[in-house]
Motif scaffolding. Structure first.
Motif, short mmCIF file in Angstrom:
data_model
loop_
_atom_site.label_atom_id
_atom_site.label_comp_id
_atom_site.label_asym_id
_atom_site.label_seq_id
_atom_site.Cartn_x
_atom_site.Cartn_y
_atom_site.Cartn_z
N PHE A 182 0.83 -1.20 0.00
CA PHE A 182 0.00 0.00 0.00
C PHE A 182 0.87 1.25 0.00
N PHE A 183 1.90 1.29 0.85
CA PHE A 183 2.80 2.45 0.90
C PHE A 183 3.44 2.68 -0.47
N MET A 184 3.86 1.59 -1.12
CA MET A 184 4.47 1.71 -2.44
C MET A 184 3.50 2.33 -3.44
N ASP A 185 2.27 1.86 -3.42
CA ASP A 185 1.28 2.37 -4.37
C ASP A 185 0.99 3.85 -4.14
N VAL A 186 0.90 4.24 -2.87
CA VAL A 186 0.60 5.64 -2.55
C VAL A 186 1.72 6.56 -3.03
N LEU A 187 2.95 6.24 -2.68
CA LEU A 187 4.06 7.13 -3.07
C LEU A 187 4.32 7.07 -4.57
N ARG A 188 4.06 5.93 -5.18
CA ARG A 188 4.21 5.84 -6.63
C ARG A 188 3.24 6.82 -7.32
N GLY A 189 2.06 6.98 -6.73
CA GLY A 189 1.08 7.89 -7.30
C GLY A 189 1.49 9.35 -7.25
N ASP A 218 -9.84 3.47 0.15
CA ASP A 218 -11.05 4.12 -0.37
C ASP A 218 -11.08 5.62 -0.08
N MET A 219 -10.11 6.11 0.69
CA MET A 219 -10.07 7.52 1.04
C MET A 219 -9.49 8.35 -0.11
N PRO A 220 -9.66 9.67 -0.07
CA PRO A 220 -9.02 10.53 -1.07
C PRO A 220 -7.52 10.35 -1.06
N GLU A 221 -6.88 10.65 -2.16
CA GLU A 221 -5.45 10.42 -2.34
C GLU A 221 -4.62 11.10 -1.25
N ALA A 234 -2.14 8.96 5.94
CA ALA A 234 -2.10 7.69 6.67
C ALA A 234 -0.75 7.01 6.50
N THR A 235 -0.21 7.03 5.29
CA THR A 235 1.10 6.44 5.03
C THR A 235 2.18 7.13 5.84
N THR A 236 2.12 8.46 5.91
CA THR A 236 3.10 9.23 6.67
C THR A 236 3.05 8.85 8.15
N CYS A 237 1.87 8.69 8.68
CA CYS A 237 1.72 8.31 10.09
C CYS A 237 2.25 6.91 10.35
N LEU A 238 1.89 5.98 9.50
CA LEU A 238 2.32 4.59 9.69
C LEU A 238 3.82 4.44 9.50
N GLU A 239 4.39 5.21 8.59
CA GLU A 239 5.84 5.18 8.41
C GLU A 239 6.56 5.72 9.64
N HIS A 240 5.98 6.72 10.30
CA HIS A 240 6.59 7.24 11.52
C HIS A 240 6.54 6.19 12.63
N ILE A 241 5.41 5.53 12.76
CA ILE A 241 5.28 4.48 13.78
C ILE A 241 6.30 3.37 13.52
N TYR A 276 7.21 11.49 4.55
CA TYR A 276 6.93 12.80 5.15
C TYR A 276 7.29 13.93 4.18
N ASP A 277 8.41 13.80 3.47
CA ASP A 277 8.78 14.81 2.49
C ASP A 277 7.76 14.87 1.35
N THR A 278 7.23 13.71 0.97
CA THR A 278 6.20 13.67 -0.05
C THR A 278 4.94 14.39 0.43
N TRP A 279 4.61 14.18 1.70
CA TRP A 279 3.49 14.86 2.32
C TRP A 279 3.70 16.38 2.33
N LEU A 280 4.90 16.81 2.71
CA LEU A 280 5.19 18.24 2.75
C LEU A 280 5.07 18.86 1.36
N HIS A 281 5.56 18.15 0.36
CA HIS A 281 5.48 18.69 -1.00
C HIS A 281 4.03 18.72 -1.50
N ALA A 282 3.29 17.67 -1.22
CA ALA A 282 1.90 17.61 -1.69
C ALA A 282 1.03 18.67 -1.03
N THR A 283 1.38 19.07 0.19
CA THR A 283 0.57 20.05 0.93
C THR A 283 1.27 21.40 1.03
N ARG A 284 2.19 21.67 0.11
CA ARG A 284 3.01 22.89 0.20
C ARG A 284 2.19 24.18 0.11
#
Length: 320
Positions: free
Chosen positions: A69-76, A133-136, A142-149, A190-198
């Motif tokens: 799942f993490f791979m698919d999200v970041l690949r997107g 099923d959530m928005p991209e 969610a991926t960012t949170c799980l990666e931190h854990i 996390y960096d992907t998250w920062l860029h996506a929400t810049r």
């Protein structure tokens, strides 16, 4: 763009980021390690402790589906990021692909050891289906949170040798290898998250990630405890004995939950970034435990089955 040090506050980073905040001297690389031949000889492979064994076994069940799942999200998001971050996402995907493969093999060995993982897998699939099923952007949160854990558990696992001191040798090596790579790529999502929400406000970004972390952490803790209890039930350990054992393990003995509480809380700090804590030294420390390795270089493809298996002499790495 300002020159950022590893430990500098990154409150303003989202408005400045042009690549990623990963330390420049850190190379994210897939070692393409193989542990499928390391059979689980002892049912309670963590030093004969059924509670500790249940903890790692329950955690391992989450990895094949979770890592994919993490791979698919970041690949997107990959093609919408700057070049440096794009390369790091590709390396992240290569690492996670191998993690998924190796834990699928490990989980099959658990099945061969007469553990029924179907309930744990059903729970994991249900959770991941809901997130998928959530928005991209919510999937990325969610991926960012799980990666931190995952990263803070990985740090604790390597930094505190007592966790796996008495574990079967080959299984200890696998977990240390996995943990080292989780630390290595801990900033990529996390960096992907920062860029996506810049273009978001600081408040909007903080609110979204905070709410997700609280929800994700609640579900993660609940489901890992349920998984441990189910595996212990299959070992004939139930009721008060099981609950007491799980709580003692999590909070008093090895205490992986208690020991990761502070780094978990740091996620909520305004301006937080995973590399505010520079724990790169743990990567080499883990490698020294699972032996000097030849680092296989993957082909430029996200499919782990096409990794280049040729051993290249110039990639031979010796760890003191």
């Amino acid at each position: 763009m300002k020159n950022l040090t590893v430990n500098q506050s990154r409150t303003d980073l989202p408005n400045e980021i042009s690549g990623s905040a990963t330390p420049l001297d850190l190379l994210i690389q897939s070692r393409n390690r193989h542990f499928s031949g390391a059979e689980i000889e002892n049912r309670h492979w963590v030093g004969g402790d059924p509670i500790g064994t249940a903890f790692y076994n329950a955690l391992s069940v989450t990895f094949p589906r979770g890592e994919r799942f993490f791979m698919d999200v970041l690949r997107g998001f990959r093609n919408r990021t700057p070049e440096k971050l794009r390369r790091e996402i590709t390396a992240f995907i290569h690492q996670e692909a191998v993690h998924s493969r190796e834990h699928a093999c490990f989980n099959q060995q658990l099945t061969d050891s007469d553990y029924d993982l179907s309930k744990l897998e059903q729970t994991m699939n249900s959770v991941m289906d809901r997130i998928a099923d959530m928005p991209e952007i919510d999937q990325l949160a969610a991926t960012t949170c799980l990666e931190h854990i995952t990263a803070i558990i990985a740090k604790e696992l390597i930094a505190n040798p007592a966790h796996l001191d008495h574990a079967d040798d080959e299984q200890r090596k696998m977990w240390l290898w996995h943990a080292s790579e989780e630390i290595e790529h801990k900033g990529v999502a996390y960096d992907t998250w920062l860029h996506a929400t810049r273009d978001w406000s600081r408040w909007q970004r903080w609110k979204k990630k905070t709410l997700f972390m609280l929800k994700i952490s609640k579900g993660f803790t609940k489901n890992r405890i349920k998984g441990m209890l189910e595996l212990l039930r299959q070992d004939g350990i139930t009721g008060l004995r099981a609950w007491t054992g799980v709580l003692h393990y999590a909070l008093i003995g090895p205490a992986p939950f208690r020991r990761t509480l502070l780094p978990w809380l740091q996620f909520f700090k305004p301006g937080f970034h995973p590399w505010d804590i520079d724990d790169r030294y743990l990567i080499q420390l883990a490698e020294s435990e699972y032996e000097a390795a030849i680092l296989d270089q993957p082909e430029e493809n996200d499919n782990v089955t096409v990794f280049d298996e040729r051993r290249k002499s110039d990639r031979l790495r010796k760890v003191a």
